[in-house]
Design an enzyme around this catalytic site. Structure first.
Site, PDB file in Angstrom:
ATOM      1  N   GLY A  10       0.820  -1.223   0.000  1.00 42.14           N
ATOM      2  CA  GLY A  10       0.000   0.000   0.000  1.00 42.14           C
ATOM      3  C   GLY A  10       0.845   1.261   0.000  1.00 42.14           C
ATOM      4  O   GLY A  10       0.413   2.313   0.451  1.00 42.14           O
ATOM      5  N   ILE A  11       2.054   1.152  -0.557  1.00 41.02           N
ATOM      6  CA  ILE A  11       2.974   2.310  -0.520  1.00 41.02           C
ATOM      7  C   ILE A  11       2.477   3.469  -1.381  1.00 41.02           C
ATOM      8  O   ILE A  11       2.829   4.617  -1.144  1.00 41.02           O
ATOM      9  CB  ILE A  11       4.405   1.883  -0.945  1.00 41.02           C
ATOM     10  CG1 ILE A  11       5.402   3.022  -0.680  1.00 41.02           C
ATOM     11  CG2 ILE A  11       4.467   1.484  -2.415  1.00 41.02           C
ATOM     12  CD1 ILE A  11       6.642   2.617  -0.008  1.00 41.02           C
ATOM     13  N   THR A  12       1.627   3.180  -2.378  1.00 47.30           N
ATOM     14  CA  THR A  12       1.135   4.265  -3.235  1.00 47.30           C
ATOM     15  C   THR A  12      -0.013   5.039  -2.584  1.00 47.30           C
ATOM     16  O   THR A  12      -0.467   6.045  -3.121  1.00 47.30           O
ATOM     17  CB  THR A  12       0.623   3.719  -4.589  1.00 47.30           C
ATOM     18  OG1 THR A  12      -0.449   2.803  -4.303  1.00 47.30           O
ATOM     19  CG2 THR A  12       1.709   3.006  -5.374  1.00 47.30           C
ATOM     20  N   GLY A  13      -0.499   4.572  -1.442  1.00 51.02           N
ATOM     21  CA  GLY A  13      -1.647   5.227  -0.798  1.00 51.02           C
ATOM     22  C   GLY A  13      -1.214   6.354   0.121  1.00 51.02           C
ATOM     23  O   GLY A  13      -0.022   6.626   0.297  1.00 51.02           O
ATOM     24  N   ASP A  15      -1.249   6.654   3.456  1.00 54.49           N
ATOM     25  CA  ASP A  15      -0.424   6.291   4.612  1.00 54.49           C
ATOM     26  C   ASP A  15       0.927   5.734   4.177  1.00 54.49           C
ATOM     27  O   ASP A  15       1.949   5.970   4.833  1.00 54.49           O
ATOM     28  CB  ASP A  15      -1.131   5.226   5.470  1.00 54.49           C
ATOM     29  CG  ASP A  15      -2.361   5.769   6.167  1.00 54.49           C
ATOM     30  OD1 ASP A  15      -2.749   6.924   5.896  1.00 54.49           O
ATOM     31  OD2 ASP A  15      -2.944   5.037   7.000  1.00 54.49           O
ATOM     32  N   ASP A  58       1.000  -8.176  -5.408  1.00 47.85           N
ATOM     33  CA  ASP A  58      -0.431  -7.982  -5.171  1.00 47.85           C
ATOM     34  C   ASP A  58      -0.813  -8.835  -3.958  1.00 47.85           C
ATOM     35  O   ASP A  58      -0.338  -9.978  -3.820  1.00 47.85           O
ATOM     36  CB  ASP A  58      -1.201  -8.452  -6.416  1.00 47.85           C
ATOM     37  CG  ASP A  58      -2.641  -7.977  -6.409  1.00 47.85           C
ATOM     38  OD1 ASP A  58      -3.028  -7.236  -7.318  1.00 47.85           O
ATOM     39  OD2 ASP A  58      -3.390  -8.364  -5.475  1.00 47.85           O
ATOM     40  N   LEU A  80      -0.317  -2.179   4.686  1.00 42.24           N
ATOM     41  CA  LEU A  80      -1.284  -1.077   4.517  1.00 42.24           C
ATOM     42  C   LEU A  80      -2.154  -1.268   3.275  1.00 42.24           C
ATOM     43  O   LEU A  80      -3.121  -0.539   3.086  1.00 42.24           O
ATOM     44  CB  LEU A  80      -0.539   0.263   4.394  1.00 42.24           C
ATOM     45  CG  LEU A  80       0.532   0.568   5.448  1.00 42.24           C
ATOM     46  CD1 LEU A  80       1.061   1.989   5.247  1.00 42.24           C
ATOM     47  CD2 LEU A  80      -0.016   0.409   6.850  1.00 42.24           C
ATOM     48  N   SER A 129      -8.955  -1.091  11.525  1.00 44.76           N
ATOM     49  CA  SER A 129      -9.721   0.150  11.311  1.00 44.76           C
ATOM     50  C   SER A 129     -10.842   0.328  12.325  1.00 44.76           C
ATOM     51  O   SER A 129     -11.484  -0.642  12.740  1.00 44.76           O
ATOM     52  CB  SER A 129     -10.341   0.090   9.907  1.00 44.76           C
ATOM     53  OG  SER A 129     -11.330   1.079   9.763  1.00 44.76           O
ATOM     54  N   GLU A 131     -13.569   1.313  11.527  1.00 43.90           N
ATOM     55  CA  GLU A 131     -14.784   0.857  10.838  1.00 43.90           C
ATOM     56  C   GLU A 131     -15.232  -0.502  11.404  1.00 43.90           C
ATOM     57  O   GLU A 131     -16.408  -0.862  11.304  1.00 43.90           O
ATOM     58  CB  GLU A 131     -14.493   0.768   9.327  1.00 43.90           C
ATOM     59  CG  GLU A 131     -15.651   0.333   8.441  1.00 43.90           C
ATOM     60  CD  GLU A 131     -16.763   1.352   8.251  1.00 43.90           C
ATOM     61  OE1 GLU A 131     -16.589   2.531   8.614  1.00 43.90           O
ATOM     62  OE2 GLU A 131     -17.834   0.947   7.758  1.00 43.90           O
ATOM     63  N   TYR A 153     -16.370  -3.906   3.798  1.00 49.86           N
ATOM     64  CA  TYR A 153     -15.015  -3.466   4.171  1.00 49.86           C
ATOM     65  C   TYR A 153     -14.767  -3.735   5.656  1.00 49.86           C
ATOM     66  O   TYR A 153     -13.736  -4.294   6.038  1.00 49.86           O
ATOM     67  CB  TYR A 153     -14.861  -1.963   3.870  1.00 49.86           C
ATOM     68  CG  TYR A 153     -13.614  -1.338   4.454  1.00 49.86           C
ATOM     69  CD1 TYR A 153     -12.390  -1.433   3.801  1.00 49.86           C
ATOM     70  CD2 TYR A 153     -13.661  -0.642   5.674  1.00 49.86           C
ATOM     71  CE1 TYR A 153     -11.241  -0.856   4.343  1.00 49.86           C
ATOM     72  CE2 TYR A 153     -12.525  -0.067   6.222  1.00 49.86           C
ATOM     73  CZ  TYR A 153     -11.325  -0.178   5.559  1.00 49.86           C
ATOM     74  OH  TYR A 153     -10.189   0.387   6.102  1.00 49.86           O
ATOM     75  N   LYS A 157     -12.001  -6.192   7.370  1.00 56.27           N
ATOM     76  CA  LYS A 157     -10.989  -5.718   8.325  1.00 56.27           C
ATOM     77  C   LYS A 157     -11.030  -6.545   9.619  1.00 56.27           C
ATOM     78  O   LYS A 157      -9.992  -6.797  10.234  1.00 56.27           O
ATOM     79  CB  LYS A 157     -11.194  -4.235   8.637  1.00 56.27           C
ATOM     80  CG  LYS A 157     -10.652  -3.301   7.560  1.00 56.27           C
ATOM     81  CD  LYS A 157      -9.131  -3.279   7.539  1.00 56.27           C
ATOM     82  CE  LYS A 157      -8.586  -2.402   6.437  1.00 56.27           C
ATOM     83  NZ  LYS A 157      -7.139  -2.490   6.252  1.00 56.27           N
TER      84      LYS A 157
END
Ligand code: NAP
Ligand code: G4F
Length: 329
Positions: A10-13, A15, A58, A80, A129, A131, A153, A157
């Site tokens: 998740g480095i492109t997001g 966080d 992925d 992440l 999360s 959530e 979601y 989680k």
């Protein structure tokens, strides 16, 4: 002395980028997993954190995660990566379960195989999360509060959260979860309500738009600044013992408050002529109100948020105004 090494999914997001900056500043060698053959956000990683070593991978593909682990040889893994937009998760429930839920198991299992006889030698962080609290059973929410997710979601989680605990208890992995409440920044995706509001308000300020269309204005969230929250992730992995921590400001605001603050920052007190509500942006099951109790993180990690909500909203509006002036869409 050799540098500590971290691998981030998740480095492109939002966080992932802040965490990479934090770890690089601390002297880490940082590795990031990027998915897709031509990911448009790869460029962002190259611009903001060019020192990051990129690995194709992925969360649905264990062999790609095994390869990333072998190549990076990390001391710490931060998971992440996720499909993170709650509204989207109803439309793509199976995919969300595969990535946001089962993807955690795939990562944990890859790590277990990678570490072999010494499962505690690589520390693992899972992005859990608030959530998961969904239809809240206690206020404020803390680590022991019963989970009652309200979206695909949230359910995914919860699966990832309990799998992380299970791998910790079953195999002795140093696996921790951060139960993070909403955190935002100028890098927040435009599908999320804070950024949707700050970008629209910036456009209205510059005469580029005259309308903001929203769903439920009464929902309440405990919003903090993403830059503060990635610090808590790192702190969790520096502890001798793995554990789970709520990360939150302890203050909740409604969407209505958010809109008030954003418009006030451009000098508009009565925003009623600009804002319209549309059923399209309402959810099949809403999380009405969230507010966290981060006492455990404060006492054990020494973590505290530094940016409060009004300052966060002003920061985001200012950043959107500047970006629009510079000609970015
Ligand atoms: P984000 O901006 O939406 O980033 C999500 C990241 O996951 C992106 O880098 C995305 O990559 C990656 N990803 C999506 N599908 C993937 C797959 N199949 N394999 C590998 N990577 C994949 O989310 P964020 O706000 O930074 O949040 C980071 C994590 O914290 C997420 O797990 C989120 O659910 C969780 N979280 C966030 C908050 C919050 O308020 N921000 C609160 C609690 C928990 P692409 O660029 O390829 O799409
Ligand atoms: O900004 P949101 O989409 O964030 P949400 O659903 O709270 O989820 C975020 O925080 C979670 C932590 O609790 C993360 F786990 C998750 O990955 C994500 O980062 O929506 C916030 C609230 C909701 O109640 C929604 O109904 O805003 C309300 N809302 C009202 N109008 C809207 C809109 N949300 C969006 N995205 N767009 C609207 O037009």
């Amino acid at each position: 002395m050799t540098k500590p090494r971290a691998l981030i999914t998740g480095i492109t997001g939002q966080d992932g980028l802040y965490l990479a900056e934090l770890l690089l500043a601390k002297g880490y060698e940082v590795h990031g997993v990027i998915r897709g053959q031509n990911n448009p956000r790869r460029e962002l990683v190259e611009q903001l954190v060019p020192q990051v070593h990129q690995h194709n991978g992925d969360l649905t593909d264990m062999s790609s995660l095994m390869r990333a682990l072998t190549e990076a040889q990390p001391d710490e893994v931060y998971n992440l990566g996720a499909i993170s937009f709650v509204a989207y998760s109803w439309e793509n429930a199976a995919l969300t379960s595969d990535v946001t839920g089962k993807g955690v198991l795939t990562m944990l299992e890859a790590l277990r195989l990678h570490t072999g006889d010494d499962p505690g030698r690589v520390r693992f962080y899972q992005a859990s999360s608030s959530e998961m609290f969904g239809k809240v059973q206690e206020t404020p929410q803390r680590e022991t509060t019963l989970l009652w997710p309200r979206s695909p979601y949230g359910v995914s989680k919860v699966f990832g959260h309990y799998m992380t605990i299970n791998y910790r208890e079953s195999y002795g992995m140093h696996a921790s979860s951060g139960i993070l409440f909403n955190h935002e920044s100028p890098r927040r995706g435009e599908e999320f309500v804070t950024r949707k509001v700050t970008k629209a308000v910036a456009k209205i300020h510059l005469g580029l738009a005259d309308e903001l269309v929203l769903g439920n204005l009464d929902a309440r969230r405990d919003w903090g600044f993403a830059g503060d929250y990635v610090e808590a992730m790192w702190l969790m992995l520096q502890q001798d013992e793995p554990d789970d921590y709520v990360i939150a400001t302890g203050v909740s605001h409604s969407i209505h408050d958010l809109v008030d603050l954003a418009f006030a920052h451009i000098g508009i007190d009565d925003w009623s002529r600009f804002v319209r509500q549309d059923e399209r942006f309402r959810r099949p099951a809403e999380v009405d109100t969230l507010v966290g109790d981060a006492t455990k993180a404060r006492e054990r990690l020494g973590w505290e948020p530094k940016v409060d909500f009004p300052a966060l909203v002003r920061m985001m509006v200012d950043a959107d105004v500047e970006a629009l002036k510079a000609g970015w869409k």
